[in-house]
Structure formats: structure tokens, C-alpha cells
Scaffold this motif. Sequence first.
Motif, PDB file in Angstrom:
ATOM      1  N   ARG A 112       0.824  -1.207   0.000  1.00 11.46           N
ATOM      2  CA  ARG A 112       0.000   0.000   0.000  1.00 11.46           C
ATOM      3  C   ARG A 112       0.862   1.263   0.000  1.00 11.46           C
ATOM      4  NH1 ARG A 112      -2.877  -2.710   4.046  1.00 11.46           N
ATOM      5  NH2 ARG A 112      -2.004  -1.286   5.625  1.00 11.46           N
ATOM      6  N   LYS A 113       1.910   1.263   0.808  1.00 12.01           N
ATOM      7  CA  LYS A 113       2.731   2.463   0.948  1.00 12.01           C
ATOM      8  C   LYS A 113       3.480   2.810  -0.340  1.00 12.01           C
ATOM      9  CE  LYS A 113       1.795   3.708   5.139  1.00 12.01           C
ATOM     10  NZ  LYS A 113       1.100   4.995   5.396  1.00 12.01           N
ATOM     11  N   VAL A 114       4.061   1.803  -1.000  1.00  9.03           N
ATOM     12  CA  VAL A 114       4.766   2.118  -2.246  1.00  9.03           C
ATOM     13  C   VAL A 114       3.778   2.538  -3.331  1.00  9.03           C
ATOM     14  CG1 VAL A 114       6.733   0.619  -1.716  1.00  9.03           C
ATOM     15  CG2 VAL A 114       4.842  -0.288  -3.068  1.00  9.03           C
ATOM     16  N   HIS A 115       2.569   1.978  -3.291  1.00 10.48           N
ATOM     17  CA  HIS A 115       1.537   2.383  -4.244  1.00 10.48           C
ATOM     18  C   HIS A 115       1.136   3.841  -4.031  1.00 10.48           C
ATOM     19  CE1 HIS A 115      -2.811   2.349  -5.742  1.00 10.48           C
ATOM     20  NE2 HIS A 115      -2.036   2.278  -6.815  1.00 10.48           N
ATOM     21  N   GLU A 116       1.229   4.294  -2.767  1.00 11.70           N
ATOM     22  CA  GLU A 116       0.902   5.681  -2.438  1.00 11.70           C
ATOM     23  C   GLU A 116       2.069   6.631  -2.697  1.00 11.70           C
ATOM     24  OE1 GLU A 116      -0.250   5.357   1.629  1.00 11.70           O
ATOM     25  OE2 GLU A 116      -2.126   4.288   1.175  1.00 11.70           O
ATOM     26  N   GLY A 117       3.165   6.087  -3.174  1.00 12.53           N
ATOM     27  CA  GLY A 117       4.299   6.933  -3.531  1.00 12.53           C
ATOM     28  C   GLY A 117       5.396   7.019  -2.493  1.00 12.53           C
ATOM     29  N   GLU A 118       5.288   6.257  -1.412  1.00 11.10           N
ATOM     30  CA  GLU A 118       6.306   6.290  -0.369  1.00 11.10           C
ATOM     31  C   GLU A 118       7.387   5.234  -0.617  1.00 11.10           C
ATOM     32  OE1 GLU A 118       4.855   6.283   3.640  1.00 11.10           O
ATOM     33  OE2 GLU A 118       3.028   7.379   3.117  1.00 11.10           O
ATOM     34  N   LEU A 119       8.522   5.412   0.073  1.00 14.78           N
ATOM     35  CA  LEU A 119       9.573   4.400   0.055  1.00 14.78           C
ATOM     36  C   LEU A 119       9.362   3.452   1.230  1.00 14.78           C
ATOM     37  CD1 LEU A 119      12.791   6.506  -0.661  1.00 14.78           C
ATOM     38  CD2 LEU A 119      11.621   4.971  -2.247  1.00 14.78           C
ATOM     39  N   TRP A 120       9.737   2.175   1.042  1.00 22.15           N
ATOM     40  CA  TRP A 120       9.632   1.190   2.127  1.00 22.15           C
ATOM     41  C   TRP A 120      11.008   0.589   2.353  1.00 22.15           C
ATOM     42  CZ3 TRP A 120       5.704   0.186   5.432  1.00 22.15           C
ATOM     43  CH2 TRP A 120       5.830  -0.938   6.258  1.00 22.15           C
ATOM     44  N   LEU A 121      11.756   1.171   3.317  1.00 23.91           N
ATOM     45  CA  LEU A 121      13.122   0.737   3.591  1.00 23.91           C
ATOM     46  C   LEU A 121      13.379   0.716   5.082  1.00 23.91           C
ATOM     47  CD1 LEU A 121      14.995   2.914   0.946  1.00 23.91           C
ATOM     48  CD2 LEU A 121      14.859   0.426   0.905  1.00 23.91           C
ATOM     49  N   ASP A 122      14.223  -0.214   5.526  1.00 21.65           N
ATOM     50  CA  ASP A 122      14.614  -0.194   6.926  1.00 21.65           C
ATOM     51  C   ASP A 122      15.737   0.823   7.123  1.00 21.65           C
ATOM     52  OD1 ASP A 122      17.094  -1.365   6.231  1.00 21.65           O
ATOM     53  OD2 ASP A 122      16.282  -3.379   6.455  1.00 21.65           O
TER      54      ASP A 122
END
Length: 215
Positions: A112-122
Motif C-alpha cells: 500500500r505504501k509504495v503504491h501511495e508513492g512512499e519508500l519502504w526501507l529499513d
Amino acid sequence: MLIDADSAFLGKLQRVLEGERPAMEIVAATNSHAEAVELAQEAKPDVILLAMGPGDTDHVGTIVKLCPASPACILMLAVMRDPVASARAVKAGARGVVLKDDAPEVMRKAVRKVHEGELWLDRLATGRIVEELVAARARAAEAGGALDKLTAREMEVVRALLEHQGGGSRDLAARLQVSEHTLRNHFTSIYRKLGVPNRVGLFAYASRHRFDVVG
């Protein structure tokens, strides 16, 4: 869209994503990176989950091919935390990395987050990317400062060396329309300003900073 050589995991992942409410629709799935671009163009997914294994670099080439072919956000699937591989994937165009053994709710949230344009990284991967960006900027500044010492004619000599690396002094001199003696003088001056020992060292130095020299 799902891409992973592990068919069993693909089935598990499909159940995880379709268990979301509202459900996420799996528009395509494949075991082959080679089929990824064509399949993405046909299926038109919003998000692509692409698997990467330890030490595997095939995914980077797949990302590079997918990005201009599809507007989908790419989320990498990793079997373990690897900040270097994660940074490499993001620099190639991925929007983030999620672990295969993450909880279903984490997996769904990442999509959901990457679809919303955010990055998903630790934090480790983010830190690695920041370190590489800072180091690259420092190298560019260092190279730019050294190259600023060269005259316009000396820059032409460096460009000629890069563009015609197999050419000897006579050929380079002819291309630059100078005598071989003048060319040697130019090289001597360039070596001194850049701190390189010879033509091989100059070629290596200029190749590392090719954009700065040619651009």
C-alpha cells in the motif's frame, strides 16, 4: 504483479495479498525475470513485487528494464536484510524492500505504501543509500576541483584520450592538430595537476569521473 522463481512462495504471497480487505488483485505472476517486462506491459499492474536472492544481481537488470516499460511501483522481496543489495535496487528504480518472512500485515502495508508513492526501507538500507550519496557527492566535488585546474586545451586532451583510448601519441596529436612534442607537454602538465603518474593513470582517473570530464 508477482515475480519469483519460488512457485510455492508465489502461491503463499497471493493468498496473503488477496486476504486484504479490500482485496488486492493479482493481475499476473511469473517465475521468470525474462518474461517480466512483456508481462508488465500486458497486465498493467500498479505494483510489482520482484524477488531477489542473496548475491543475486539479476533483479537489478530487471528493474532497469521494467522502469521505462511500466509505470508500476517496484517493491523488492528479499530473503534477508542486505543494505548493500537494497541500496542497489533502490538506485536502479525500486521503491523499497520487504522481507519474505515479514508478517502478512507488514507485507500488505508495504504494498500500500509504495503504491501511495512512499519508500519502504529499513534504517540500515536508508543509511547505506545516504552514505553512498554523500560519498558520490564528495568524489564529484573532489574530481571537479581537480579538473578545474585544467585549461580548456588540456580538457580537450583528456576527452580525446577517453574517446580514442586505443590511439597512440601520433594519432591523438593528429586529432588535436598539435605536434607530438606539444601533446607530451600537455600530458606532463595534466599529470602534475591531477596527481597521476602516466597515461594509464590518467585514463583510469578520467574514466572514474567520465561524466565530469565529458559533460
